[in-house]
Design a protein around this motif. Sequence first.
Motif, short mmCIF file in Angstrom:
data_model
loop_
_atom_site.label_atom_id
_atom_site.label_comp_id
_atom_site.label_asym_id
_atom_site.label_seq_id
_atom_site.Cartn_x
_atom_site.Cartn_y
_atom_site.Cartn_z
N TYR A 140 -1.38 3.81 1.44
CA TYR A 140 -1.12 3.54 2.86
C TYR A 140 -1.71 4.66 3.71
O TYR A 140 -1.62 5.83 3.38
N ARG A 165 0.84 -1.21 0.00
CA ARG A 165 0.00 0.00 0.00
C ARG A 165 0.87 1.26 0.00
O ARG A 165 0.51 2.26 -0.60
N GLU A 194 -9.42 0.97 4.24
CA GLU A 194 -9.93 0.18 3.11
C GLU A 194 -11.45 0.08 3.10
O GLU A 194 -12.02 -0.25 2.07
N SER A 204 -5.13 -1.62 8.29
CA SER A 204 -5.73 -1.24 7.01
C SER A 204 -7.12 -0.62 7.20
O SER A 204 -7.75 -0.20 6.24
#
Length: 120
Positions: A80, A74, A84, A102
């Motif tokens: 990053y 990511r 998500e 995440s």
Amino acid sequence: MDPEKLEYFRKLLLEKRERLIREALKTVGELVENPERLPDPTDQATFESDKGFELRIRDRERKLIKKIDKALKRIEEGTYGICEACGEDIDEKRLKARPEASLCIHCKREQERLEKLRGD
């Protein structure tokens, strides 16, 4: 996220990954080099139970290494630090505590709540 912060988290992730791999190799090496056989059945059972526990820990760490690899990917992709699930920024405090995260804290709590309801 600015390049300096990304580099900080990349290094943090790489160090964590390296530490986990070292521990895994150490455990495997001990199992191969020292196949312990104790004369007392109770001592042998305790030894095997302890090794089983250690192997379960290593399996969890193996899964963590996969999450670290995904976080590093990511960083490369420029996603990053973005949740998500909802697309919002993940708080830096959370990333410092769990650099492989995440999901933002809100989405993670919701995920855990749903898992608890399902009995996972």
